[in-house]
Write a protein that holds these residues in place. Structure first.
Motif, mmCIF file in Angstrom:
data_model
loop_
_atom_site.group_PDB
_atom_site.id
_atom_site.type_symbol
_atom_site.label_atom_id
_atom_site.label_comp_id
_atom_site.label_asym_id
_atom_site.label_seq_id
_atom_site.Cartn_x
_atom_site.Cartn_y
_atom_site.Cartn_z
ATOM 1 N N GLY A 162 0.809 -1.206 0.000
ATOM 2 C CA GLY A 162 0.000 0.000 0.000
ATOM 3 C C GLY A 162 0.844 1.259 0.000
ATOM 4 N N PHE A 163 0.175 2.384 -0.249
ATOM 5 C CA PHE A 163 0.854 3.678 -0.303
ATOM 6 C C PHE A 163 -0.181 4.788 -0.265
ATOM 7 N N LEU A 164 0.286 5.978 0.068
ATOM 8 C CA LEU A 164 -0.507 7.198 0.003
ATOM 9 C C LEU A 164 0.232 8.126 -0.945
ATOM 10 N N LEU A 165 -0.354 8.416 -2.093
ATOM 11 C CA LEU A 165 0.279 9.274 -3.098
ATOM 12 C C LEU A 165 -0.182 10.712 -2.895
ATOM 13 N N ASP A 166 0.771 11.613 -2.712
ATOM 14 C CA ASP A 166 0.483 13.005 -2.407
ATOM 15 C C ASP A 166 1.246 13.885 -3.403
ATOM 16 N N GLY A 167 0.512 14.607 -4.255
ATOM 17 C CA GLY A 167 1.159 15.495 -5.227
ATOM 18 C C GLY A 167 1.227 14.901 -6.619
ATOM 19 N N PHE A 168 0.809 13.679 -6.769
ATOM 20 C CA PHE A 168 0.739 13.021 -8.079
ATOM 21 C C PHE A 168 -0.420 12.052 -8.009
ATOM 22 N N PRO A 169 -1.338 12.101 -8.930
ATOM 23 C CA PRO A 169 -1.393 12.987 -10.090
ATOM 24 C C PRO A 169 -1.943 14.375 -9.743
ATOM 25 N N ARG A 170 -1.517 15.356 -10.552
ATOM 26 C CA ARG A 170 -2.039 16.723 -10.428
ATOM 27 C C ARG A 170 -2.946 17.085 -11.594
ATOM 28 N N THR A 171 -2.853 16.311 -12.669
ATOM 29 C CA THR A 171 -3.652 16.581 -13.869
ATOM 30 C C THR A 171 -4.271 15.273 -14.354
ATOM 31 N N VAL A 172 -5.257 15.368 -15.231
ATOM 32 C CA VAL A 172 -5.890 14.178 -15.795
ATOM 33 C C VAL A 172 -4.856 13.376 -16.594
ATOM 34 N N GLU A 173 -3.963 14.063 -17.307
ATOM 35 C CA GLU A 173 -2.900 13.369 -18.053
ATOM 36 C C GLU A 173 -2.074 12.492 -17.101
ATOM 37 N N GLN A 174 -1.694 13.044 -15.950
ATOM 38 C CA GLN A 174 -0.925 12.276 -14.974
ATOM 39 C C GLN A 174 -1.759 11.134 -14.390
ATOM 40 N N ALA A 175 -3.053 11.364 -14.194
ATOM 41 C CA ALA A 175 -3.933 10.310 -13.666
ATOM 42 C C ALA A 175 -4.000 9.142 -14.644
ATOM 43 N N GLU A 176 -4.050 9.457 -15.931
ATOM 44 C CA GLU A 176 -4.089 8.394 -16.942
ATOM 45 C C GLU A 176 -2.782 7.605 -16.947
ATOM 46 N N ILE A 177 -1.659 8.298 -16.745
ATOM 47 C CA ILE A 177 -0.354 7.621 -16.659
ATOM 48 C C ILE A 177 -0.341 6.711 -15.425
ATOM 49 N N LEU A 178 -0.844 7.213 -14.300
ATOM 50 C CA LEU A 178 -0.902 6.407 -13.075
ATOM 51 C C LEU A 178 -1.820 5.195 -13.270
ATOM 52 N N ASP A 179 -2.972 5.400 -13.903
ATOM 53 C CA ASP A 179 -3.898 4.282 -14.158
ATOM 54 C C ASP A 179 -3.192 3.174 -14.933
ATOM 55 N N LYS A 180 -2.461 3.564 -15.974
ATOM 56 C CA LYS A 180 -1.749 2.583 -16.807
ATOM 57 C C LYS A 180 -0.642 1.892 -15.999
ATOM 58 N N LEU A 181 0.091 2.678 -15.221
ATOM 59 C CA LEU A 181 1.170 2.133 -14.397
ATOM 60 C C LEU A 181 0.622 1.085 -13.421
ATOM 61 N N LEU A 182 -0.465 1.413 -12.734
ATOM 62 C CA LEU A 182 -1.047 0.479 -11.767
ATOM 63 C C LEU A 182 -1.558 -0.773 -12.468
ATOM 64 N N LYS A 183 -2.135 -0.588 -13.655
ATOM 65 C CA LYS A 183 -2.615 -1.746 -14.418
ATOM 66 C C LYS A 183 -1.432 -2.648 -14.783
#
Length: 181
Positions: A80-101
């Motif tokens: 587990g983790f608590l991510l603070d400061g990322f993502p800040r934009t929808v573009e970053q959220a999409e990158i995070l979604d892909k990374l987690l997948k």
């Protein structure tokens, strides 16, 4: 427990992330800390980020995302983790979604710390930092709303609103209760 923390500057995300991290025994991953650690250790990503920062520019999303990916793949973040400061934009959220997948995992939720503008101004002025005056603070809040608020729409039903007004312990209790639902 894998959570993203959202909220305007002065909402108390950093304070709450530190407390939650200790209570839940999962790392608080802040982009500011990642930048400092990578620069301090002289990693390739740190050197790349430092060039932008030294020039007074924002560190590009791909550099930040690679730092986040590197950190999420470390052993202590596997449970587990608590991510603070990322993502800040929808573009970053999409990158995070892909990374987690790609890592075969997903978020448990997105804690959205909600606080009124007046409380934010009051808290940030109380910090006593030189660059914190009411006009600057309100400008930063406007930037937050334009850039980060669309994340609330992106995450939709993963959003868990947290009333971030009141004292630190009350807010922490609200966050813990919300995470355990």
């Amino acid at each position: 427990m894998r959570y993203v923390l959202l909220g305007p500057p002065g909402a108390g995300k950093g304070t709450q992330a530190k407390l939650l991290s200790e209570k839940l025994n999962i790392p608080h991953i802040s982009t500011g800390d990642l930048f400092r650690a990578n620069i301090g250790e002289g990693t390739d990503l740190g050197k790349e980020a430092k060039q932008y920062m030294d020039a007074g520019k924002l560190v590009p999303t791909d550099v930040t995302a690679r730092m986040v990916e590197d950190r999420l793949r470390q052993d202590d973040a596997q449970d587990g983790f608590l991510l603070d400061g990322f993502p800040r934009t929808v573009e970053q959220a999409e990158i995070l979604d892909k990374l987690l997948k790609d890592m075969n995992t997903e978020l448990d939720g997105v804690l959205n710390f909600k606080v009124s503008d007046d409380v934010v101004v009051e808290r940030m002025l109380a910090r006593g930092r030189d660059d914190d005056n009411e006009e600057t603070i309100r400008t930063r809040m406007e930037v937050y709303r334009t850039e980060t608020q669309p994340l609330v729409e992106h995450y939709g039903d993963q959003i868990i609103p947290i009333d971030a007004e009141g004292d630190v312990d009350e807010i922490n209790e609200r966050a813990l209760r919300a995470m355990q639902k």
